[in-house]
Design a protein around this motif. Structure first.
Motif, short mmCIF file in Angstrom:
data_model
loop_
_atom_site.label_atom_id
_atom_site.label_comp_id
_atom_site.label_asym_id
_atom_site.label_seq_id
_atom_site.Cartn_x
_atom_site.Cartn_y
_atom_site.Cartn_z
N LEU A 50 0.53 -1.76 -0.06
CA LEU A 50 0.07 -0.11 -0.26
C LEU A 50 0.93 1.28 0.30
N ASN A 51 1.76 1.24 1.09
CA ASN A 51 2.90 2.17 0.65
C ASN A 51 3.84 2.25 0.20
N LYS A 52 3.50 1.54 -1.13
CA LYS A 52 5.17 1.12 -1.96
C LYS A 52 4.02 1.71 -2.91
N LEU A 53 2.95 1.74 -3.37
CA LEU A 53 1.87 1.83 -4.80
C LEU A 53 1.37 3.22 -4.73
N LEU A 54 1.42 4.22 -3.37
CA LEU A 54 0.25 4.88 -3.69
C LEU A 54 1.19 5.96 -4.55
N PRO A 55 2.09 6.38 -3.94
CA PRO A 55 2.64 7.93 -4.58
C PRO A 55 2.28 8.13 -5.64
N ALA A 56 1.80 7.17 -6.61
CA ALA A 56 1.95 6.69 -8.08
C ALA A 56 0.49 6.77 -8.56
N MET A 57 -0.74 6.83 -7.64
CA MET A 57 -2.15 7.14 -7.98
C MET A 57 -2.19 8.56 -8.02
N PRO A 58 -2.39 8.97 -9.30
CA PRO A 58 -2.95 9.70 -9.19
C PRO A 58 -4.48 10.46 -8.22
N ARG A 59 -5.39 9.66 -8.30
CA ARG A 59 -5.67 9.96 -6.85
C ARG A 59 -6.05 9.58 -5.55
N ALA A 60 -4.26 10.06 -4.79
CA ALA A 60 -3.02 8.88 -4.01
C ALA A 60 -4.11 10.07 -2.59
#
Lengths: 441, 441
Positions: A294-304
């Motif tokens: 979750l913490n690794k993938l979050l930054p790349a999410m446009p809707r973070a």
């Protein structure tokens, strides 16, 4: 900053109350909205098109001084077809594939409900006739929440059911039409598209106006004004469920790539800050791996930002004793979307009594079901899967009982009915049955 | 004094508006009732059994100073069986016959809804699972409107559906129990009977108390307090339709004994001063004969005053051009009960799209259906047959979608879903699908 997601363990003493608190959601009733909606409904009921025109020009900021007649809001079939033809090829093909698959699934639903009759020894015929609704209204939100997939999911079941008139309303803020939404209408069997929205559109569909024939049922998601209006016209017309925030519950045995599970949780959380994403798993080490993902993938999410708020406020990672307990908890949660991301998922699915949709096995991500597996994505939220169903063909059909009593049947049934009617003090009921007896009493 | 019943002719210029005025019925919202119900619901939610006990002692005037614990309101299975055994033979047999027939019809309904699965070429499995509700509450009115037939009609479909817990609540004003209602519970499959009623009973069923487990759905008729309470707990639990006044529409070709038709109109009118009984017939002379029968038969009716008021205020005798027009008008009325009292009734029934129940042929009086034909007597009122159905087994079942995507299926579906998800700006949805691609993007 790591996501501050709630962590629970089913063995903790206060687990039940902590889980209940997490699940609790009460839609706040907003008096200002209720008052505004009441006035709009009454106004449209009284003044018809004139009121719809005024509200639409004002609320949707229709440009060039606004429309001067309702005709301006009608979208021709030619314009719908042009929208479809104008989509990029990949998008048009994806939309068509999704529509085809949704249609196939819903045709199976229709096959299941045929009605029946049976004839008794004395010639009495009893049965059930299934008929489609004459006309329905499909509400489609405009602006940023304009989802072509919702057009497919709401309109295709109505079309498969055999509904004659399917009127789609969609507001176009600032007069801007979403081409993908119009394209979806073109392939979903919508018979008329009107670019109006809000409580005024719901009122027009429920009561009818000079240019809009009243429908029998209104379905589709909308904002708080639309939801309030639907609640109020219920009874005049049918409505679908008023949906709460969307939810996903992932039951995982710890054998799925944790990135996959993390992204599945994100796919729910990105909808809305009130959306709810929960993981149940018997493996503490695996839960830690999902949290790392979750913490690794979050930054790349446009809707973070939305995802973070949703997971912080309403999400949870729950350690359970075993998969059996996970299934029991899943039944108590009765989630809208339930992923059973496990080896041999069927053994766990057999234990599930309450869920809107079950996604079995690690390849069945909720997002596939949202768009194109075939089953509907309009599903019961907020634990209502305990007593309600996905939107389906059956929501656009209704049943009538058939009772054709023979003369012989009236002799035996008449005596039974009269006995019970006298017992209830309903003498006209009794006499009505007795008059049909050959030895009329 | 002859009954002053409205007479209409479909050829009169203002027929449509006159018919609409006749059909118009708006349940008045009573602020005092709403306020009282809101308080009772909140109190039971907060204080549980203590509140239920207090309200029941007060509102139902429980004798000897009232009950001192909730246990006093539980009716044992032994007491239910004793009530059944204690009925007069004819009454017990009639009740048993009615129950048996209702069960047979509803078992046919259950057979119709089995769910389905199908497997696609790539191994993806899609389907629909049908499950009964875990628990339901059946509300049964007490006092003068205590109808054992309603117990059968509400509880048997739940029992046939496979609902595990069927809790019946019935108020006992002044502590008096209706033996026929208890007997009906004994043969309908009710698992628990509690002698409580009103909004407090609805609250107890919806929220649960120390001694009552919360149910998933509440069905059954009740007074204005009960209806208001059901509306308010909807969402927390499922509810059935809130019924309006009962209606009968008789379409007659003029070949039925006019006394029979007159008594059928009475059998609806005797329910309630707001009940509605309407005759459509192409034969003016026959209509006059029915009117003569009405006046001839009324004096012998124990409920003559109610019948007279109902027929005067809400009844009508309508001359139509022909039977085809009668069917068209019947579709616009969408009556709860539709009698087609005619030669070869099936030809007209084929033209009917909207009706709660159709009674075909002159021997099919509504009263037979009310008690013992088999189909349910809980039917959609106030034109809601346009979009809703009789109470049935399906009201005690719900569906869950099944989605089991194979690895191969995830490759094709994933690309479609991702394309559409990007189009809607939902990137986590797209990524969740793409992670399952072999050539993960």
């Amino acid at each position: 900053m790591p996501i501050q997601i709630t962590k629970l363990d089913s063995s903790q003493a206060d687990f039940q109350s902590a889980l209940s608190a997490l699940l609790a959601f009460e839609a706040s009733a907003d008096d200002a909205i209720e008052t505004a909606v009441t006035a709009i409904l009454a106004d449209v009921k009284a003044r018809g098109d004139a009121a719809v025109l005024e509200y639409t020009n004002r609320f949707d900021r229709i440009p060039y001084g606004g429309a001067t007649s309702m005709a301006a809001f009608d979208v021709s079939q030619e314009e719908l077809q042009a929208a479809l033809a104008g989509l990029p090829d990949a998008q048009r093909q994806a939309l068509q594939t999704a529509a085809d698959r949704v249609r196939v699934f819903h045709q199976r639903q229709k096959q299941e409900l045929n009605g029946f009759t049976y004839t008794e020894a004395d010639g009495t015929v009893l049965g059930q006739k299934v008929t489609p609704l004459d006309s329905v209204g499909i509400y489609v939100p405009g602006g940023k929440a304009a989802y072509p997939s919702s057009v497919l999911m709401n309109a295709i079941p109505a079309h498969v059911a055999g509904v004659g008139e399917i009127i789609m309303v969609v507001p176009t803020p600032d007069g801007v039409k979403n081409q993908m939404v119009l394209a979806a209408a073109a392939i979903a069997g919508v018979t008329r598209v009107i670019t109006i929205g809000g409580a005024q559109a719901v009122a027009a569909l429920a009561y009818g106006t000079e240019t809009i024939t009243a429908v029998d049922k209104i379905v589709g998601p909308g904002n708080a004004y639309v939801a309030a209006a639907k609640r109020r016209v219920f009874g005049v017309v049918g409505i679908d469920m008023i949906a709460g925030p969307s939810e996903i519950l992932v039951v995982c045995d710890g054998t799925t790539d944790p990135d996959w599970v993390a992204m599945d949780l994100f796919s729910q959380a990105e909808h809305d800050e009130l959306a709810q994403a929960i993981l149940l798993c018997p493996d503490a080490a695996y839960i830690a791996r999902v949290e790392a993902s979750l913490n690794k993938l979050l930054p790349a999410m446009p809707r973070a930002a939305t995802i973070r708020t949703s997971l912080t406020d309403r999400g949870a990672l729950v350690k359970v004793r075993d998969m059996d307990e996970a299934c029991a908890i899943a039944n108590s949660i009765a989630a809208e979307h339930l992923e059973i991301s496990a080896e041999n998922p069927q053994q766990w699915a057999d234990k599930i009594r309450h869920a809107g949709a079950m996604f079995l096995g690690r390849f069945s991500s909720e997002s596939l079901g949202d768009y194109c597996c075939g089953p509907n994505h309009v599903l019961p939220t907020s634990r209502t899967a305990r007593f309600s169903s996905p939107l389906g063909v059956y929501d656009f059909q209704k049943r009538s009982s058939i009772i054709h009593v023979s003369e012989a049947g009236a002799q035996t049934l008449g005596k039974v009915a009269a006995e019970l009617a006298y017992g209830e003090g309903l003498q006209a009921h009794a006499r009505s049955a007795e008059l049909r007896l050959k030895s009329a009493i």
